[in-house]
Write an enzyme that holds these catalytic residues in place. Structure first.
Site, short mmCIF file in Angstrom:
data_model
loop_
_atom_site.label_atom_id
_atom_site.label_comp_id
_atom_site.label_asym_id
_atom_site.label_seq_id
_atom_site.Cartn_x
_atom_site.Cartn_y
_atom_site.Cartn_z
CE1 TYR A 1 5.15 -0.23 3.17
CE2 TYR A 1 3.52 -0.42 4.88
CZ TYR A 1 4.00 -0.68 3.61
OH TYR A 1 3.00 -1.12 2.70
CB SER B 1 0.25 0.87 4.26
OG SER B 1 0.31 -0.23 5.11
#
Ligand code: NDP
Length: 243
Positions: free
Chosen positions: A152, A138
């Protein structure tokens, strides 16, 4: 990629579905896992078969160690080999740290980190020489552009270290390991018309969300002959988000 076999985790929707379809278009037979979306997964298989390739939908929760290993085993049993693993399944749990429960922490680490390790371990044990492990990271691992990303970002950052270590460990079998960092991509997880879209778009030099197919294109490049001499590397597909 004719004659090769790929397994894409979380291939029922979004980036995983686009990747499964792209790899089939390149000539691979493709197995894909899903957690809940059986119908969507079967629809992707139908589209793979319409391209003249073999497809297989497997229910396997990435948080479940047994199901994850079984998905790899069933792919090999069904198609006879495994050349490409795409670690795509992931969940985004964002928000202030004091609102995150122990269950949130365990679930995110189980799906986004432990599941990737276990799938890579099972795949590497059965993978053909010259295989590929491609993990979806990501842009929130490279830079953290705002608050709310602790869990995250922690989970996705772990995948960078795993990727480099896999490259070192599997190089003698010509198996490559690379990580692709998507920026904001228009999927169910992060819709381009969602409540947080405007703020994200403002951080992107190209001024728009990406499409799942644009991430799939880079994965396909790494999975095909173009990736022969590429390992331990990180790639951003993010419209310049990390610039
Ligand atoms: P979506 O939520 O649109 O799709 C997620 C896919 O993963 C679905 O196929 C889903 O299956 C599957 N999945 C979710 N949880 C599990 C699980 N426990 N076990 C097995 N499969 C699971 O997400 P995206 O396509 O947007 O994201 C794909 C990857 O890209 C993720 O790793 C995400 O973190 C990453 N990413 C996404 C970005 C974005 O902006 N969209 C940005 C950066 C990274 P089911 O349909 O059954 O639920």
């Amino acid at each position: 990629m004719n004659g090769t076999v790929a397994l894409v985790t979380g291939g029922s929707r979004g980036i995983g579905a686009a990747t499964a379809l792209r790899l089939a278009r390149e000539g691979a037979d493709v197995a894909l896992t899903y957690a809940e979306s059986k119908e969507a997964a079967e629809e992707v298989v139908t589209r793979i078969e319409a391209m003249g390739r073999r497809g297989l939908a497997l229910r396997a929760d990435a948080a479940d160690a047994v199901e994850t290993a079984e998905a790899v085993a069933r792919t090999v049993e069904t198609f006879g080999r495994l050349d490409v693993l795409v670690n795509n399944a992931g969940i985004g749990v964002l928000g202030p740290m004091d609102g995150l429960s122990l269950e949130d922490v365990d679930r995110v680490l189980a799906v986004n980190v432990r599941g990737v390790f276990l799938a890579s371990q099972a795949a590497a044990a059965r993978m053909a020489e010259g295989g590929r492990i491609i993990t979806i990271g990501s842009c929130i691992a490279l830079r953290v552009p705002g608050p709310g990303g602790t869990l995250y970002a922690m989970s996705k950052s772990a995948l960078i270290g795993l990727t480099k270590a896999l490259a070192r460990e599997l190089g003698d079998r010509r198996i490559t390991a690379n990580i692709v960092h998507p920026g904001p991509i228009d999927t169910d997880m992060n819709p381009a018309d969602g409540p947080y879209a405007e703020g994200q778009t403002a951080t992107i030099p190209l001024g728009r969300f990406g499409r799942a197919e644009e991430v799939a294109a880079t994965v396909a490049h790494l999975a095909g002959p173009g990736g022969d001499y590429v390992t331990g590397a990180e790639f951003s597909v993010d419209g310049g988000h990390a610039a």
